[in-house]
Design a protein around this motif. Sequence first.
Motif, PDB file in Angstrom:
ATOM      1  N   ARG A 167       0.849  -1.202   0.000  1.00 44.24           N
ATOM      2  CA  ARG A 167       0.000   0.000   0.000  1.00 44.24           C
ATOM      3  C   ARG A 167       0.878   1.244   0.000  1.00 44.24           C
ATOM      4  O   ARG A 167       1.725   1.390   0.876  1.00 44.24           O
ATOM      5  CB  ARG A 167      -0.837   0.023   1.271  1.00 44.24           C
ATOM      6  CG  ARG A 167      -1.961  -0.954   1.275  1.00 44.24           C
ATOM      7  CD  ARG A 167      -2.610  -0.858   2.625  1.00 44.24           C
ATOM      8  NE  ARG A 167      -3.750  -1.738   2.748  1.00 44.24           N
ATOM      9  CZ  ARG A 167      -4.426  -1.866   3.864  1.00 44.24           C
ATOM     10  NH1 ARG A 167      -4.064  -1.185   4.931  1.00 44.24           N
ATOM     11  NH2 ARG A 167      -5.453  -2.671   3.932  1.00 44.24           N
TER      12      ARG A 167
ATOM     13  N   ALA B 279      -0.090  10.050  -3.145  1.00 50.49           N
ATOM     14  CA  ALA B 279      -0.913  11.277  -3.126  1.00 50.49           C
ATOM     15  C   ALA B 279      -0.033  12.507  -2.918  1.00 50.49           C
ATOM     16  O   ALA B 279      -0.163  13.500  -3.634  1.00 50.49           O
ATOM     17  CB  ALA B 279      -1.957  11.185  -2.020  1.00 50.49           C
ATOM     18  N   LEU B 280       0.872  12.390  -1.969  1.00 53.62           N
ATOM     19  CA  LEU B 280       1.771  13.509  -1.682  1.00 53.62           C
ATOM     20  C   LEU B 280       2.667  13.796  -2.890  1.00 53.62           C
ATOM     21  O   LEU B 280       2.842  14.955  -3.304  1.00 53.62           O
ATOM     22  CB  LEU B 280       2.623  13.142  -0.464  1.00 53.62           C
ATOM     23  CG  LEU B 280       3.137  14.254   0.417  1.00 53.62           C
ATOM     24  CD1 LEU B 280       2.012  15.130   0.920  1.00 53.62           C
ATOM     25  CD2 LEU B 280       3.911  13.672   1.590  1.00 53.62           C
TER      26      LEU B 280
ATOM     27  N   PRO C 230       2.601   3.378   7.757  1.00 54.96           N
ATOM     28  CA  PRO C 230       1.170   3.700   7.653  1.00 54.96           C
ATOM     29  C   PRO C 230       0.953   4.861   6.682  1.00 54.96           C
ATOM     30  O   PRO C 230       1.559   5.919   6.828  1.00 54.96           O
ATOM     31  CB  PRO C 230       0.771   4.099   9.068  1.00 54.96           C
ATOM     32  CG  PRO C 230       1.939   3.877   9.926  1.00 54.96           C
ATOM     33  CD  PRO C 230       3.135   3.674   9.089  1.00 54.96           C
ATOM     34  N   GLN C 231       0.109   4.617   5.710  1.00 53.73           N
ATOM     35  CA  GLN C 231      -0.057   5.591   4.639  1.00 53.73           C
ATOM     36  C   GLN C 231      -0.718   6.880   5.111  1.00 53.73           C
ATOM     37  O   GLN C 231      -0.489   7.932   4.531  1.00 53.73           O
ATOM     38  CB  GLN C 231      -0.866   4.971   3.496  1.00 53.73           C
ATOM     39  CG  GLN C 231      -0.179   3.790   2.856  1.00 53.73           C
ATOM     40  CD  GLN C 231       1.186   4.169   2.295  1.00 53.73           C
ATOM     41  OE1 GLN C 231       1.308   5.105   1.539  1.00 53.73           O
ATOM     42  NE2 GLN C 231       2.221   3.443   2.695  1.00 53.73           N
ATOM     43  N   ALA C 232      -1.525   6.757   6.178  1.00 56.36           N
ATOM     44  CA  ALA C 232      -2.226   7.955   6.657  1.00 56.36           C
ATOM     45  C   ALA C 232      -1.269   8.961   7.280  1.00 56.36           C
ATOM     46  O   ALA C 232      -1.644  10.104   7.508  1.00 56.36           O
ATOM     47  CB  ALA C 232      -3.287   7.564   7.669  1.00 56.36           C
ATOM     48  N   PHE C 233      -0.033   8.563   7.550  1.00 57.72           N
ATOM     49  CA  PHE C 233       0.885   9.451   8.254  1.00 57.72           C
ATOM     50  C   PHE C 233       1.785  10.271   7.339  1.00 57.72           C
ATOM     51  O   PHE C 233       2.550  11.099   7.808  1.00 57.72           O
ATOM     52  CB  PHE C 233       1.725   8.654   9.252  1.00 57.72           C
ATOM     53  CG  PHE C 233       0.947   8.298  10.479  1.00 57.72           C
ATOM     54  CD1 PHE C 233       0.869   9.169  11.549  1.00 57.72           C
ATOM     55  CD2 PHE C 233       0.256   7.108  10.547  1.00 57.72           C
ATOM     56  CE1 PHE C 233       0.117   8.854  12.673  1.00 57.72           C
ATOM     57  CE2 PHE C 233      -0.493   6.784  11.667  1.00 57.72           C
ATOM     58  CZ  PHE C 233      -0.563   7.658  12.727  1.00 57.72           C
TER      59      PHE C 233
ATOM     60  N   ALA D 210       0.911  12.547   5.071  1.00 53.99           N
ATOM     61  CA  ALA D 210       0.512  13.967   5.034  1.00 53.99           C
ATOM     62  C   ALA D 210       0.897  14.684   6.337  1.00 53.99           C
ATOM     63  O   ALA D 210       1.509  15.760   6.282  1.00 53.99           O
ATOM     64  CB  ALA D 210      -0.978  14.092   4.752  1.00 53.99           C
ATOM     65  N   PRO D 211       0.575  14.110   7.518  1.00 55.13           N
ATOM     66  CA  PRO D 211       1.030  14.775   8.749  1.00 55.13           C
ATOM     67  C   PRO D 211       2.546  14.903   8.824  1.00 55.13           C
ATOM     68  O   PRO D 211       3.058  15.926   9.294  1.00 55.13           O
ATOM     69  CB  PRO D 211       0.520  13.858   9.863  1.00 55.13           C
ATOM     70  CG  PRO D 211      -0.596  13.109   9.264  1.00 55.13           C
ATOM     71  CD  PRO D 211      -0.288  12.969   7.817  1.00 55.13           C
TER      72      PRO D 211
ATOM     73  N   ALA E 115       3.484  17.777   6.864  1.00 52.91           N
ATOM     74  CA  ALA E 115       3.142  19.009   7.578  1.00 52.91           C
ATOM     75  C   ALA E 115       4.200  19.304   8.649  1.00 52.91           C
ATOM     76  O   ALA E 115       4.632  20.447   8.818  1.00 52.91           O
ATOM     77  CB  ALA E 115       1.761  18.885   8.211  1.00 52.91           C
ATOM     78  N   LEU E 116       4.599  18.262   9.337  1.00 48.25           N
ATOM     79  CA  LEU E 116       5.617  18.415  10.379  1.00 48.25           C
ATOM     80  C   LEU E 116       6.926  18.936   9.785  1.00 48.25           C
ATOM     81  O   LEU E 116       7.570  19.830  10.331  1.00 48.25           O
ATOM     82  CB  LEU E 116       5.837  17.065  11.070  1.00 48.25           C
ATOM     83  CG  LEU E 116       6.790  17.046  12.253  1.00 48.25           C
ATOM     84  CD1 LEU E 116       6.229  17.891  13.382  1.00 48.25           C
ATOM     85  CD2 LEU E 116       7.016  15.624  12.741  1.00 48.25           C
TER      86      LEU E 116
END
Lengths: 634, 367
Positions: free
Chosen positions: A419, A425-426, A503-506, A508-509, A512-513
Motif C-alpha cells: 500500500r 498522493a503527496l 502507515p499511509q495515513a501518516f 501527510a502529517p 506538515a511536520l
Amino acid sequence: MTRWIILLVIAFLALPLIVFRGRTLKRYLAFEAASYAFLALVWWVARPGDPRLALVACAVSKLAAFSVALAGGREVVWSPNRAALIAAIVFAFVIPTQMRTPIDGDEPFYLLMTESLVKDHDLDLANQYADLAHSATGRTDLKPQVGDTRGPRGEEYSRLEPFLPLLLIPGYVVAGLPGALLTMALFGVLLVRSTMRLFEEQGIESATTRALFPLFAFAPPVIFYAARIWPEVPGAFCFVEAVRGVRDRRPQRWVPALIVLSLLKLRFALVAIVLVLLVIWRNRRRLSPRRVAVGLAIVILPLLVGFLITGSALSGHTARELLPAPVAQYARGLFGILLDGWGGLLFQAPVYLLGVFALTRWRSMPDAFRLGSIAAVPYIVSLLPRAEWHGGWSPPLRYIVVFMPLLILGAAALWQKVRCGGYVALAAIWSVGLTIHGLAFPWRLFHIESGENPVGEWLSTIYHSDFSRLFPSFIRLNHAAIVASVAFTIVFILFALRRVPFPQAFYAPAAALLVAAAFVTGRAPADRIEFEDAHVIHNGGELSPELYTVARFLYRSGWIIGPGESVSFLARGGPSTVAYACAVPTTIALAGRTYVVPATGRRFGMVLVEIPHDGRVTIRCVSGRLMLDWMQHD
Amino acid sequence: MRRSDALSAVALCAGIVIAWAYERGATHATPIDTALPFIAVVVSFVAWLVREERAFYAISCAVPLLLGCSLAIVDERMRLIGFGLIAASAFGAALFARETLTAARAAGFVIASVGLLRWIGRDRFEPGRELLIVLGCVLIALATRGRKFGVMLAVAAGLVSPAIPVRTVAIPYVVAVVCWIAFLPRSPLNPERERRPSVLIESASALVVASAVLLFPWSGAAARSLPYFWRVPPSGERIALNWALAPGQTETLDLPEGATSLIVSGANALQLHRGTILGRIDPGAIPIRIGQVADWGYARREQFWKSRNVMPQNPAGLIRDYGYDAWIEGAGRVPLPAAVKRIRITADRGLPAEARLQVEAIEVERR
C-alpha cells in the motif's frame, strides 16, 4: 489567450469522451461543468496578476482532476492506444508553453545540425554560426562548444550525435522549430504507448496502470523532455522497445530499437551492449555468426558514425570515463540522483522513487523490470562518478530520463504489492506543482548548478534567511544532503527487511511536520553562509564565475565586491572564518571592526572574524576588491 | 485504511498545526492566519469523512499545503485566497469522491462547512446563536437524508443567517421544515423516488459548497455582497478627500489630471430606498443615487438586515474584517464628466437631517 482557453475547453471535453462511459462519463461531465464555474469564480476573486501562470495552473489542475477520475472511474475503457491519444492531446498544449523562451542547452545545437543537413546537406556548422540571424533556433549567441571538433578547412562539427537531427528533418522542413518540437512530442506519444503496452504485457492491473499513467506521461521529467529537443525521450522509447523485444525474443523489435538507441547518444550504447550480451547469453547454445555480427554491428555502428563525421569515434568521450573512480564520487552521484534538491528524484519526480524501492522486491518484480535494471547498471555506474551526474544545463534528471519507463514499471509492480497511496498522493500533488512551475516558467527548468533550487531561493528571497540549506544538495554538498542520505539508507533497509510498517495515513502529517520544522529552522541563522546565495542581500558587486560559465559547478563560486559595495546576511554570533580571494590587499568592515586581508593571488585565503551576536551583519568593502566565497561559524 | 490510522492522522495534523501557528503568530497579523490550526482540523475532518475512499490521502495533503501556502505567500490577499482554494478543493474533492452520503456524513460536512464559514476570524462571537444555527443546518442535512443537495441548502442557510436580529436564526429551521415536508415518503416532491440522485443536482450542490468555502476568509462579505467579487473593477490611484456633506451643503473641487471618478458613499442613509438622490455633481447636474452608492456600513452584519440599500452598481469599497464579520464598504464609483477641470458637489436638500453625502476620494488613472 481566449483562443487557448477555447482550445483547452475542447481538449478537456475530448479527454473524458476517449475513456469514460455510462454514469462515470455523466458524472465527469457534470464535474467538468462545475469545475469551470468554480475556476471562473476563483479567477474573479483572485484577479491573477500573471494570467499565463493562472491559465497553466487551471489547465494542470483540471488535468490532475481528470487523472484522479481516470484512476478511480468504474466505467472506463482503457488501452495503450487511448493512453497515446490522451498524451498526444496534452503534449500538443505543452509545446507552445516551451516555446515561450528560446530553446536552450544542447537543443539549439541539435537544431543547427538539422538546419545544416536540410540546407547544406552536411554537418559542418561553420556557416550556421556565421548566419545565426536566419536560424530557427532564435539564438544569435551560439558558438562552438567545448568538445566540438574542427575540420582541416575550418569546418565546425558538433560533439553531439547527428541521429536526432536526422529524425527532426521532416518536422523541421514542414514547420521549422514547432515542427521539430512536434516530432519530439510524437516520440513522447510513442513512449507513452509503448510503456502502457509494456504494463499490459507484464500483467499490471488496469486500475494501477490508469493511476500511474498520468504520473508518468504528464509529470516531470517526461512532460518537459517530450516537448524539447533532447535525445532522452526517443532514447526512452527505444529502450522500452528493446526491453520488450529482448523479453519476447523478437529480434525485429529489439535490433532496430538498439541500433537507434546507440545512434541517438553514444552513452546509450552501454545499455545496448548489456542487452546484446543478454541475448547472446540466452542463445549461447545456438549462437550463429549472424547473431554475433548483428550484436557487433549494434555496438560498432555508433562508433563508426562518430568517426566518419568528426574523426573521433568516442565523440568527445574518453575510455577513461569507464575506469573506476573513488567510492565517494559514486556515493555522491547515487544519492544526488536520488535525493538532490535540484536534480534528484525525491524533489523532481518523487513517484519514481517507488521504482527504486521496487529493487528490494527483486524476485517478485516483472521480467522486464529485472531485465531493464540489469541493462541499466553499466550506464548508471559510469554516470555516478561524473561531475555532471545532475545533467548540467538541462531540465532536471536528464541522464536518467531513459530509464523512467523502467522505474514506473517497478513502481506499478510495487503498488500492487504494498500500500503506498499516502506517498503517491503527496508525490502527485508535488508533481502537479512542479508541472505548473515548469510549464509556466520554462526557463526555470534550467538552473545554474549552485546548490540551491527554486523553492529554496524563493523562500530565501522572502525571508532573507537561508532556506536553501534545508534542501539536500550534492552539487554543493551540505549537511542536509548527509542527513538525507543516512535517512534514505535507513528507510531503504527497513523497507527491504519488511520489519517496519509505513502507515499511509501518516505521510501527510509527516509532510506538515517537515514544513513546520523547516520554517522554524529556516529562519534561524545558518552555520555556513555562501555569499552568492539568494538569502544574502547584495548591495552592488557581481557573481563569480559569471552566470553562464560552462560547467559552472566545477568552480568555487562567490560574490565579488569593490569599494562601497557590501553583502548583508543573517549569521550566528561568535568567531567565524571567511574564505575569500583577492589580488591586492583589501580592507573590509564587519560589525564595527575593520579587517585588512592579504592578497591571495590565484588561491583562496581565510580570515577569522568576530560576530558579536546572532542576527543580521554586513560585510562592506572599504578598499581593494575581493571575492567572498563562504563564511563558516566556528 | 484502518480507522485508527485516520484518527491519529487527524490528531497529529491538529497538533502540528497548533505548534506551527504558535510559531507563526507573530509574522502574520490576520485572524485567518491565527485560525490556521482550526482550518487544518476542519480539512482533516473532511478527509476523515471519506476515509474509505482513495481520495482520503490526497485530501489529507491539504494540511501541508495550507502550511506551505502560509509560508510561501507573503501577499495577504493571495495567501487568504490560497487558504480558501485549498479548503474548497478539499471539500469539493470529498463531495465528488463519494457518490452518495449517509445522513451522518452529510451532517459532518455541514458542521465542517458552517464552522469554517462562521466561526473564525471574528471579533464578536455569540456561541448560543451559532450553536442554534449549526443545529438548524444539521437538521436540514438530516431532513434531506444525506443528499448533497441538502448539504448545499444547509451551507447556504448557514451563510445567509446573520443571527442579528435573533429571529434570523430561524432561517435554517424554516428550510429544514420545508425539506422535511418535501422528503416525506408520500410527498410528490420527494426526490427519493428516483433510485439514484441526479448527477447534475449533486454536482451543482458540490460546486456551491466548494464555492462558499472558497470565500471563507471573507464569508460575511460573500454572504451579504456576493456580486462584489466579480463586479469590483481594478481600482486606480486614489486621492483622499474624506468630506461629509450635510443636506444642502456644497463643495467645489479642482480635478487633478487623469481623474476618472469620484468615490462616494452615504452616512446614516440605511433607510433610503434604491433610487433616492443623495446629491449632484455640476456641471451637468449629474445625480448621485442610492444604488450607485450605499451607506458606508450598510453591509455590516449588525446593519444589513435593517438596511434598505443595495450593493452599488460599480462598487469601490474595500473589504473590512475577516470571516463572517467581513463586510464591504458601501462606497460606489461615480464617473466624472469628461474634459472638466472643476466640479461642484452638492448634497441633496431633501435628505434626512442626520444623513451625509461622503466624498471619500478622487480616482485617478494609474500611470
